[in-house]
Design a protein around this motif. Structure first.
Motif, PDB file in Angstrom:
ATOM      1  N   VAL A  45       8.007 -23.932  -4.738  1.00  0.00           N
ATOM      2  CA  VAL A  45       8.978 -23.009  -5.311  1.00  0.00           C
ATOM      3  C   VAL A  45       9.852 -22.465  -4.193  1.00  0.00           C
ATOM      4  N   GLY A  46      11.055 -21.973  -4.538  1.00  0.00           N
ATOM      5  CA  GLY A  46      11.968 -21.434  -3.544  1.00  0.00           C
ATOM      6  C   GLY A  46      11.449 -20.168  -2.882  1.00  0.00           C
ATOM      7  N   ARG A  47      12.088 -19.794  -1.783  1.00  0.00           N
ATOM      8  CA  ARG A  47      11.698 -18.597  -1.036  1.00  0.00           C
ATOM      9  C   ARG A  47      11.848 -17.335  -1.871  1.00  0.00           C
ATOM     10  N   LYS A  48      11.065 -16.328  -1.496  1.00  0.00           N
ATOM     11  CA  LYS A  48      11.124 -14.997  -2.094  1.00  0.00           C
ATOM     12  C   LYS A  48      10.702 -14.998  -3.562  1.00  0.00           C
ATOM     13  N   ASN A  49       9.890 -16.006  -3.931  1.00  0.00           N
ATOM     14  CA  ASN A  49       9.354 -16.041  -5.295  1.00  0.00           C
ATOM     15  C   ASN A  49       7.872 -15.680  -5.300  1.00  0.00           C
ATOM     16  N   ALA A  50       7.542 -14.664  -4.504  1.00  0.00           N
ATOM     17  CA  ALA A  50       6.201 -14.067  -4.483  1.00  0.00           C
ATOM     18  C   ALA A  50       5.126 -15.031  -3.995  1.00  0.00           C
TER      19      ALA A  50
ATOM     20  N   ALA B  64      10.331 -26.860  -0.354  1.00  0.00           N
ATOM     21  CA  ALA B  64      10.656 -28.200   0.100  1.00  0.00           C
ATOM     22  C   ALA B  64      10.968 -28.154   1.592  1.00  0.00           C
ATOM     23  N   GLY B  65      11.062 -29.307   2.213  1.00  0.00           N
ATOM     24  CA  GLY B  65      11.315 -29.368   3.649  1.00  0.00           C
ATOM     25  C   GLY B  65      12.448 -30.313   3.986  1.00  0.00           C
TER      26      GLY B  65
ATOM     27  N   LYS C 147      15.619 -22.700 -12.093  1.00  0.00           N
ATOM     28  CA  LYS C 147      14.690 -23.827 -12.013  1.00  0.00           C
ATOM     29  C   LYS C 147      13.866 -23.767 -10.733  1.00  0.00           C
ATOM     30  N   ALA C 148      14.499 -23.396  -9.635  1.00  0.00           N
ATOM     31  CA  ALA C 148      13.813 -23.315  -8.346  1.00  0.00           C
ATOM     32  C   ALA C 148      13.387 -21.895  -8.005  1.00  0.00           C
TER      33      ALA C 148
ATOM     34  N   LEU D   6      19.432 -25.296   0.929  1.00  0.00           N
ATOM     35  CA  LEU D   6      18.978 -26.318  -0.011  1.00  0.00           C
ATOM     36  C   LEU D   6      17.464 -26.423  -0.044  1.00  0.00           C
ATOM     37  N   THR D   7      16.821 -26.392   1.119  1.00  0.00           N
ATOM     38  CA  THR D   7      15.366 -26.561   1.142  1.00  0.00           C
ATOM     39  C   THR D   7      14.643 -25.275   0.773  1.00  0.00           C
ATOM     40  N   LYS D   8      15.046 -24.161   1.346  1.00  0.00           N
ATOM     41  CA  LYS D   8      14.313 -22.905   1.153  1.00  0.00           C
ATOM     42  C   LYS D   8      14.663 -22.201  -0.153  1.00  0.00           C
ATOM     43  N   ASN D   9      15.924 -22.247  -0.531  1.00  0.00           N
ATOM     44  CA  ASN D   9      16.350 -21.498  -1.714  1.00  0.00           C
ATOM     45  C   ASN D   9      16.490 -22.363  -2.965  1.00  0.00           C
ATOM     46  N   MET D  10      16.973 -23.587  -2.804  1.00  0.00           N
ATOM     47  CA  MET D  10      17.111 -24.486  -3.955  1.00  0.00           C
ATOM     48  C   MET D  10      15.927 -25.438  -4.086  1.00  0.00           C
ATOM     49  N   ASN D  11      15.032 -25.411  -3.113  1.00  0.00           N
ATOM     50  CA  ASN D  11      13.792 -26.191  -3.163  1.00  0.00           C
ATOM     51  C   ASN D  11      14.046 -27.684  -3.293  1.00  0.00           C
TER      52      ASN D  11
END
Length: 573
Positions: free
Chosen positions: A111-116, A240-241, A292-293, A325-330
């Motif tokens: 899941v994207g960043r800052k989603n607990a 994602a990375g 979605k992310a 893209l990787t951290k926020n949109m996963n």
């Protein structure tokens, strides 16, 4: 979510996801369909698991003991978000119908960043050590680096210290959180601390940001140590990375995606999977797909505004786009740390087949081009690049050279098939121990003559190229020295990448140039100017450096031409 009963709430949630009432990606939908299907077959001989609502509610009640420590809800009691309720309702609710042992021994949430993520993992860590009911349970928060492994541990410590109901029930000393009644412990575990994992008996292993792990070592240590536990849990949460060669992508992500895919034959009833990501054709600039992310971030206004700010920054500074893209949109993106180019964008610019390539080459006959040259590595790799402006596109042809005597050594060191590239015609092997510049001069002349190209300039990096430039000028070519500083290379380096991202570049898809583009990293000054950084690029980048040399002059000359011929549509602007 639980007022109507957890089972019913999770059914309603799943049905809303599948009906499109809740915005969700395809894999999220598959996870919900999996849950509903599992309820239908619960307790059958071939599926000996049942959903025990109370087991899940026990975890929910544990979560309510704690308060949010950050964000807009700081200081308020934790009520799990619907996505957390679905995930942990599944992980803690499903049990074997005969033994009562938990069904899911592993869990994966991307899941994207800052989603607990950290909050969720800290809840799991404290619950497994202090409330799940195991004596002398060992819980590890694991990572490759010590600082990363301590993030969840510190979150757990902070949550416990701010929970009056648990005062006096634990102690913190020597880097451990110890539950006094059960003698269970929570410890950070990292490869960096030189901890081998020998003798570990984990009840629960927690891996945060698995995408950053170079190997499966930590995963394997935790997984292998859980054999003696009847109800262990290995929990992985990650974004994602940007390195698709690492095990999170090559092994875990692909495997868990197959578990969810109903058209795939892989079944693993003991592995829970939730993936919140953008779908393949989603436009990441469209706010409507962001949930979605980011199911939690997009549930409140400040979260959405934060994403808007990060998108604006990424659009203004491409160096920030990879992280967005990787951290926020996963989204998985192949681009290394400080990497110059997104390789999916580069791949999209490959010419569409042999017939298309021949058509382009025929149209370029009699046309002007700029020839970029990089001769900086006489004993390694030297490269030339021809760059054209034609039909609103920027067309690149690249070729490289290597001394034949060092071929075997370079193949061993660089782990690439230079011999195969030479056989395929992308690379010329020159006689001797160093690159023979006469081969390069002859190649430029021969290629221009065969293709009927007009080489407007030879644009060269001056290092190791003084005699080369003198000889080319003696043969009637105009040679221009390209100073290798950020003042000269900053704008063309950015501009070439912008044109690739816009789909305005065509290249042959040659493996040598593509390899170099993937190797290239950049350095940046305080004004956000960038240039390729040869010192930090661990592999060869000479082919893309030659392209940038050509592009540097192409921009200047074509811009000047445009001013002299107003109204004419020209490239590189």
């Amino acid at each position: 979510m639980c007022d109507m009963g957890l089972r019913k709430a999770l059914i309603n949630y799943s049905e809303d996801v599948l009906a499109g009432k809740i915005i969700a990606c395809q894999k999220h939908k598959w996870a919900c369909a999996r849950f509903l299907n599992d309820l239908m077959r619960a307790g059958n001989e071939d599926f000996p698991f049942v959903f025990d609502e109370q087991k899940a509610l026990d975890f929910f009640e544990w979560a309510r003991l704690f308060k949010h420590s950050k964000g807009v809800l700081a200081g308020q009691k934790i009520e799990l978000h619907e996505i957390q309720a679905f995930i942990f309702g599944n992980i803690y609710g499903w049990a074997h119908k005969d033994t009562g042992h938990r069904r899911f021994k592993k869990g994966y949430w991307q899941v994207g960043r800052k989603n607990a993520k950290s909050q969720s993992l800290a809840l799991v860590a404290t619950y497994e050590a202090m409330a799940y009911g195991q004596q002398e349970a060992e819980v590890y928060t694991a990572a490759t680096k010590s600082d990363q492994s301590k993030i969840i541990w510190k979150m757990a410590r902070s949550m416990l210290n701010n929970c009056p109901e648990l005062k006096g029930k634990y102690k913190i000393a020597y880097g451990e959180i110890v539950h006094l009644k059960s003698s269970s412990v929570i410890r950070p575990l990292s490869k960096e601390d030189r901890k081998t994992g020998d003798g570990l008996d984990p009840q629960c292993g927690i891996i945060d940001e698995y995408h950053a792990h170079e190997t499966t070592e930590i995963y394997d240590i935790l997984d292998s140590g859980m054999i003696s536990r009847p109800s262990p849990l290995l929990m992985i949460i990650t974004t994602a990375g940007f390195d698709l060669a690492k095990p999170c992508y090559t092994v875990e992500y692909k495997y868990v995606s197959d578990i969810l895919d109903p058209d795939n034959s892989i079944e693993d009833d003991e592995y829970f999977v939730m993936i919140n990501e953008l779908d393949k054709d989603d436009d990441f600039t469209d706010e409507r797909v962001w949930p979605k992310a980011n199911p939690i971030v997009c549930s409140y206004d400040k979260g959405i505004e934060n994403l808007r700010g990060k998108l604006r920054a990424a659009l203004n500074a491409p160096e920030k786009m990879r992280n967005f893209l990787t951290k926020n949109m996963n989204k998985w993106v192949q681009q290394r740390e400080s990497g110059y180019m997104r390789m999916d964008k580069w791949a999209a610019c490959k010419v569409g087949g042999k017939e298309e390539l021949e058509r382009i080459r025929e149209e370029l006959r009699g046309k002007e081009c700029f020839c970029g040259v990089d001769l900086t590595a006489k004993i390694d790799l030297a490269s030339v690049a021809f760059e054209f402006s034609h039909g609103g596109k920027y067309i690149i042809f690249s070729h490289s050279f290597m001394p034949e005597a060092s071929l075997a050594e370079k193949m061993q060191k660089d782990k690439v098939r230079y011999d195969l590239w030479a056989q395929q015609g992308w690379l010329t092997l020159t006689e001797g121990d160093v690159v023979d510049q006469n081969f390069i001069k002859a190649y430029i002349k021969k290629r221009a003559e065969e293709e009927d190209w007009i080489v407007k300039e030879i644009d060269y990096d001056p290092y190791n190229a003084t005699q080369f430039a003198t000889d080319m000028m003696a043969d009637g070519f105009q040679a221009v020295e390209i100073r290798q500083g950020i003042k000269t290379l900053g704008e063309p380096t950015k501009n070439f990448r912008d044109q690739v991202y816009a789909g305005n570049v065509i290249h042959e898809g040659g493996p040598v140039l593509t390899w170099a583009v993937g190797n290239a990293v950049t350095r940046q000054d305080h004004n956000d100017n960038i240039m390729l950084d040869k010192a930090k690029s661990t592999q060869r980048i000479d082919p893309i450096a030659a392209v940038i040399n050509a592009h540097t002059r192409a921009m200047v000359v074509l811009k000047k031409s445009r001013y002299e011929n107003e109204g004419e549509e020209l490239a590189f602007l």
